[in-house]
Scaffold this motif. Structure first.
Motif, PDB file in Angstrom:
ATOM      1  N   UNK B  96     -27.133  34.440 -30.155  1.00  0.00           N
ATOM      2  CA  UNK B  96     -26.828  35.483 -31.137  1.00  0.00           C
ATOM      3  C   UNK B  96     -26.455  36.764 -30.409  1.00  0.00           C
ATOM      4  N   UNK B  97     -25.250  37.256 -30.691  1.00  0.00           N
ATOM      5  CA  UNK B  97     -24.718  38.406 -29.963  1.00  0.00           C
ATOM      6  C   UNK B  97     -25.526  39.670 -30.186  1.00  0.00           C
ATOM      7  N   UNK B  98     -26.229  39.726 -31.323  1.00  0.00           N
ATOM      8  CA  UNK B  98     -26.945  40.956 -31.660  1.00  0.00           C
ATOM      9  C   UNK B  98     -28.307  41.029 -30.987  1.00  0.00           C
ATOM     10  N   UNK B  99     -28.716  39.925 -30.370  1.00  0.00           N
ATOM     11  CA  UNK B  99     -30.058  39.902 -29.801  1.00  0.00           C
ATOM     12  C   UNK B  99     -29.976  39.841 -28.277  1.00  0.00           C
ATOM     13  N   UNK B 100     -30.983  40.396 -27.625  1.00  0.00           N
ATOM     14  CA  UNK B 100     -31.029  40.348 -26.163  1.00  0.00           C
ATOM     15  C   UNK B 100     -31.454  38.943 -25.722  1.00  0.00           C
ATOM     16  N   UNK B 103     -34.923  38.260 -26.807  1.00  0.00           N
ATOM     17  CA  UNK B 103     -35.048  38.041 -28.247  1.00  0.00           C
ATOM     18  C   UNK B 103     -34.443  36.703 -28.657  1.00  0.00           C
ATOM     19  N   UNK B 139     -27.575  41.801 -23.363  1.00  0.00           N
ATOM     20  CA  UNK B 139     -27.031  41.061 -24.492  1.00  0.00           C
ATOM     21  C   UNK B 139     -26.106  39.959 -23.955  1.00  0.00           C
TER      22      UNK B 139
END
Lengths: 794, 221
Positions: B96-100, B103, B139
């Motif tokens: 998921x691009x929005x999570x590190x 995460x 990320x």
């Protein structure tokens, strides 16, 4: 888990700033609108409810069957003896008070202040709740020499000093002692005042004692139980044996029937003669409540559209989450928390916006609505509920839509198959948004047209270059000759006339029974206005027969001018020289509009003004040269002050005062303009969302078309075609509704425009332009991207 | 025995004709095996993997996973089953691009309701094991393809699955990165005893496995 939802929601939102901005603006604008309208509705509904016994307080109104005036035979006044009689005769009546409201001039240190007075009795404080700061108001009012002042008046007159026991002199020379300081009346009370004195201090009081046929008071009473009102109304019918002879004695052929009107109903539901002030209208409150909800729904629809459109880009997230074991429920919760987060962010934004906009909103609607949310739990609760419902409703569709996609489909990213449904949910939403926007636009154009018509129609007299000054001092009438001479010395002043009323606001009406040919003594209810020799000239009124008043002819003091409607009602063929009232008719005036356009032109006579008709007030009307307006105004005020010093005279344009009567219409027009703009704005954004969705859906198709050689315009065309169809459909739905409603709105006017067919065409055209603008931005962007990019990810 | 497929058929209807995606597939997988599924494009490799992973359904046949009969289970139970025992690795990583990185690793644990402290420990352990501690706050877009797939594998492993399904895990990687990932798989298989089924085009990668299943037009050959 919850923290993770918030985190993902937040990062998703800030990642796409354009999307966030569109959603936030749309929702915040809609919520601001909703908040302002909710405050308005709450304010209008709250009138007079702050009185402790408000639900047990009633106002006496009377029906005078056979005496219809301005469209109704109901009057909000009562005679002085009625209150006392009620208190004596019926034990269910707990307390009664009479009151009157009127302006007065207060003098202090060579300055004068026009202030609103409440003339009442000491029982006022038994009926109404008033917060007292100092003194005993009930006790104070027992003496006619005492005065009660409000905080604001005390502040104006005495600054920080205590007003108690100070003396106040009025313009008429009477002196009062301040005995109590009270709080300003709340803005949501149907009458207002700056000071309170006993009506016993007023000259007219003596004539009202024991007079059943003199209705000079507004009478309010508290019942022991609110439910007793119907019974009491029936019992009050017994007063017929007093009122009937009293009215006959005065030469009236009718007599009153007294009724009770709940205090809380007055502001929104009462529209009878002699209201204390202009009341609100339950219709406009309902209309505004409806508009508030519509705007919120429109914005919610937009969010739904945009969020669904965005889902193409979030597919991977759905797929991965599912593969990693996310349950559908947790995904739904995540998307809902995203929409709730957004709506509550908009809510905060809207609180800020509303607090900035409230002053202009108050000015627009001529209200004085306060903004103190912390103490306004009702609004806070309604608003939070609205945000919650909006958030859930608008998040529900995307939530179920997204979470329902299978993981493999989502990971492949091809779930947005364009289904060939003729009426998809989204196109219905867009059509309904544009239906609302187009309907509002048509309505606001029609309102503007009618206002234009009112402003420009030939009234039967000229308004241009005319200014007027209202006065209340007998000296002005007494010295009118001198005043005229003094005024005319200024070359900028061309003509001067003094009259009892302005031609567009003739309110005094009464019966005349004596005229030639009236063998049965039938009363003719006729309006009258008392003028001087110059009045007809100043207003450039036309005579269809006979001549105007002339100073050379002595008998003109008993001469009458009547209008065409009067001639018709009197049934005369040759009116000149006919006996009428106390004299003879010397001329016939061409019909002119003596009232607003919602009322037909009715019979009227004009006579020369005598001291008997003067009643200590009237209008000085001047035809002036506009080139040096400000100086001329100063000159007029200065000249009038030479006759009566200290009075703050005010020069107004006759045209402005005329339009004042259409205040409600003008405000409605402005409000409609704003709502129309908002609805168009929101609909435009909705279209933006719709197009993003379509583009997401058809990205592959667009790419293939481009590879096969389609131009940017070709692709724009492809996307615009469907939207244009939807707008035409919205136009077809909205037009009949709008025309129907506006036709019935126009029915209220006796003099009105007819609906034009081109209005719908114009609005449709504007909607198409708006649509074109909102889709071309995105379409061009997509049409110009390299097609290989979107094909490669297949 | 970990899983067993008996006479699995899967088809789609197109223009009145039944097109078979999987035809009479029989497969038995023991714990600790490392199987490579091979075949030309459209032979049904990914479909087979999805069926085994319970992400996709089949039309006929029986599927036993451990002691459960998958073909009789409701979707909810199937989801619980794969959540518990299966980890997925994708060709295009699907981070998921929005999570590190950290995460992303934590995500499967969230869906399995691990406690916060426990999650932290497991993520830290995994970061350590894959030597990516220094990248935990980056990320995905800030990582190379090989590193992203490393995170992908770590994410698949974090909840200790019995089976790893990898759909062309090295398809987007260069040869050196590919080798590293394959070595990692081999190590996981031999040292930790994780069962692995991978889909691959490359003979070289297939050679890392203990057994090769060849597919052609939905059939085992």
């Amino acid at each position: 888990m919850f923290k993770n939802h918030i985190k993902l929601a937040w990062r998703n939102l800030i990642k796409n700033k354009a999307y966030l901005a569109i959603n936030l603006t749309g929702l915040a604008v809609a919520m601001t609108c909703f908040l302002l309208l909710a405050l308005f509705v709450q304010f209008e509904m709250s009138f007079d409810k702050h009185h402790q016994n408000s639900e047990r307080i009633f106002r006496i109104v009377q029906q005078q069957k056979g005496n219809s005036y301005q469209g109704t035979d109901m009057f909000a006044v009562a005679p002085l003896p009625l209150g006392e009689a009620l208190l004596q005769d019926f034990p269910e009546v707990e307390s009664v008070t009479n009151l009157n409201v009127g302006g007065a001039l207060i003098l202090k240190d060579n300055q004068s202040f026009v202030q609103q007075g409440l003339y009442t009795d000491s029982a006022y404080f038994d009926v109404f709740s008033t917060k007292v700061i100092e003194g005993n108001p009930g006790l104070a009012l027992q003496s006619p020499d005492n005065i009660l002042v409000t905080e604001s008046l005390a502040n104006t007159l005495f600054g920080n000093l205590s007003p108690i026991n100070q003396e106040l002199t009025f313009g008429n020379g009477k002196t009062f002692t301040v005995k109590a300081l009270i709080e300003n009346p709340p803005k949501n009370q149907h009458f207002s005042y700056d000071f309170i004195v006993s009506y016993k201090s007023q000259g007219y009081y003596q004539h009202d004692v024991g007079q059943w046929a003199s209705n000079n008071y507004h009478t309010y009473l508290t019942l022991k139980k609110a439910s007793q009102s119907k019974l009491l109304e029936d019992k009050m019918a017994t007063y017929e044996k007093i009122t009937k002879p009293a009215y006959e004695n005065q030469g009236f052929k009718f007599y009153p029937e007294y009724k009770l009107q709940p205090l809380e109903d007055i502001h929104l539901k009462s529209n009878v003669n002699v209201e204390i002030s202009q009341n609100g209208n339950i219709k406009s409150v309902r209309l505004f409540a409806l508009i508030a909800i519509i705007i919120l729904v429109l914005a919610a629809i937009n969010y739904t559209n945009l969020a669904t459109a965005k889902s193409a880009q979030r597919a991977k997230e759905v797929g991965v989450s599912k593969v990693l074991g996310a349950k559908r429920r947790s995904l739904i919760i995540q998307y809902l928390s995203e929409s709730l987060f957004l709506t509550f962010a908009s809510l905060v934004l809207s609180l800020f916006l509303a607090s900035i906009l409230l002053p202009s909103f108050n000015a627009l609607l001529n209200k004085d609505i306060g903004f103190n949310l912390l103490s306004n739990l009702q609004i806070l609760a309604v608003l939070s509920l609205a945000a919650l419902v909006t958030g859930i409703i608008s998040g529900l569709y995307p939530a179920f839509f997204l979470s329902g996609i299978g993981p493999i489909k989502a990971l492949k990213g091809n779930f947005l198959k364009s289904t060939k449904q003729r009426f998809s949910l989204k196109s219905i939403l867009v059509v309904s948004q544009f239906t609302v926007a187009i309907g509002l636009a048509i309505a606001s154009i029609v309102i503007q047209q009618q206002l234009q018509y009112i402003q420009n129609k030939n009234l039967g007299y000229k308004n241009e270059q005319l200014v007027h000054v209202r006065y209340f001092e007998p000296e002005i009438t007494e010295k009118q000759k001198v005043l005229k001479e003094m005024l005319l010395q200024n070359p900028m002043v061309h003509e001067v006339s003094l009259s009892s009323q302005l031609p567009f606001n003739v309110t005094s009406q009464g019966p005349i029974t004596s005229w030639e040919g009236n063998y049965n003594d039938e009363p003719l209810y006729i309006y009258r206005t008392y003028v001087d020799f110059d009045f007809i000239d100043v207003f450039e009124m036309a005579l269809v027969d006979g001549r105007s008043f002339s100073p050379e002819i002595a008998s003109d003091s008993l001469a009458y001018l009547i209008n065409e409607s009067a001639v018709k009602s009197l049934g005369w063929n040759a009116p000149i020289g006919k006996q009428f009232a106390n004299g003879k008719v010397i001329g016939v005036l061409k019909d002119f509009h003596l009232k607003t356009f919602d009322q037909a032109i009715e019979p009227l006579f004009m006579a020369l003004r005598t001291p008997e008709h003067t009643r200590n007030n009237g209008e000085v009307v001047l035809k002036i040269d506009m080139s040096d307006y400000q100086n001329t105004c100063d000159f007029i005020v200065k000249t009038m002050k030479k006759i009566v010093p200290h009075v703050p005279y005010e020069v107004k344009f006759v045209e402005d005062s005329y339009m004042q009567f259409y205040n409600a219409e003008q405000r409605l027009g402005k409000a409609f303009n704003i709502f129309t703009l908002l609805a168009l704005f929101i609909a435009g954004m909705g279209l933006f969302g719709m197009v993003s969705f379509q583009i997401a859906q058809r990205r592959r198709e667009i790419s293939i078309r481009k590879v096969l050689g389609s131009s940017v315009t070709g692709i724009l065309n492809l996307l615009a075609k469907g939207v244009f169809k939807q707008i035409i459909m919205a136009l077809l739905i909205a037009t009949p509704f709008a025309y129907y409603f506006m036709e019935s709105w126009l029915q209220d006017y006796v003099y009105r425009i007819s609906l034009q067919w081109w209005v719908a065409i114009l609005v449709g055209f504007l909607a198409l332009i708006l649509a074109f603008l909102s889709i071309s931005f995105q379409s061009i962007k997509v049409a110009r991207t390299n097609p290989v990019k979107s094909l490669r990810t297949e | 025995m970990l899983l067993q497929l008996n006479n699995i058929f899967k088809w789609v209807n197109s223009g009145g004709q039944r097109i078979f995606l999987l035809k009479d597939i029989n497969l038995q997988v023991e714990e600790g095996e490392f199987i490579s599924v091979m075949g030309p494009s459209g032979s049904g490799k990914s479909t087979l993997l999805n069926v085994i992973g319970m992400l996709d359904t089949f039309d006929e046949g029986e599927y036993h996973f451990l002691d459960e009969s998958v073909h009789t289970l409701k979707e909810k139970h199937r989801a619980n089953l794969y959540k518990e025992y299966i980890g997925f690795v994708f060709q295009s990583y699907h981070l998921l691009d929005e999570l590190t990185v950290q995460e992303n690793l934590e995500m499967p644990l969230l869906y399995k309701k691990y406690k916060g402290a426990e999650r932290k420990a497991m993520v830290a352990d995994m970061l350590d094991r894959f030597n990516i501690v220094g990248k935990k706050d980056l990320f995905p877009a800030q990582l190379s393809g090989g590193q992203q797939q490393l995170v992908g594998v770590a994410r698949a492993l974090i909840a200790n699955p019995k089976l790893i399904l990898a759909d062309e895990p090295t398809g987007n990687l260069n040869s050196q990165q590919s080798e590293e990932i394959m070595e990692l798989f081999k190590k996981l298989n031999q040292e930790d005893g994780v069962t692995i089924i991978q889909v691959t085009h490359s003979e070289k990668n297939a050679a890392y496995g203990s057994r090769i299943v060849n597919l052609l037009d939905g059939r085992k050959v």
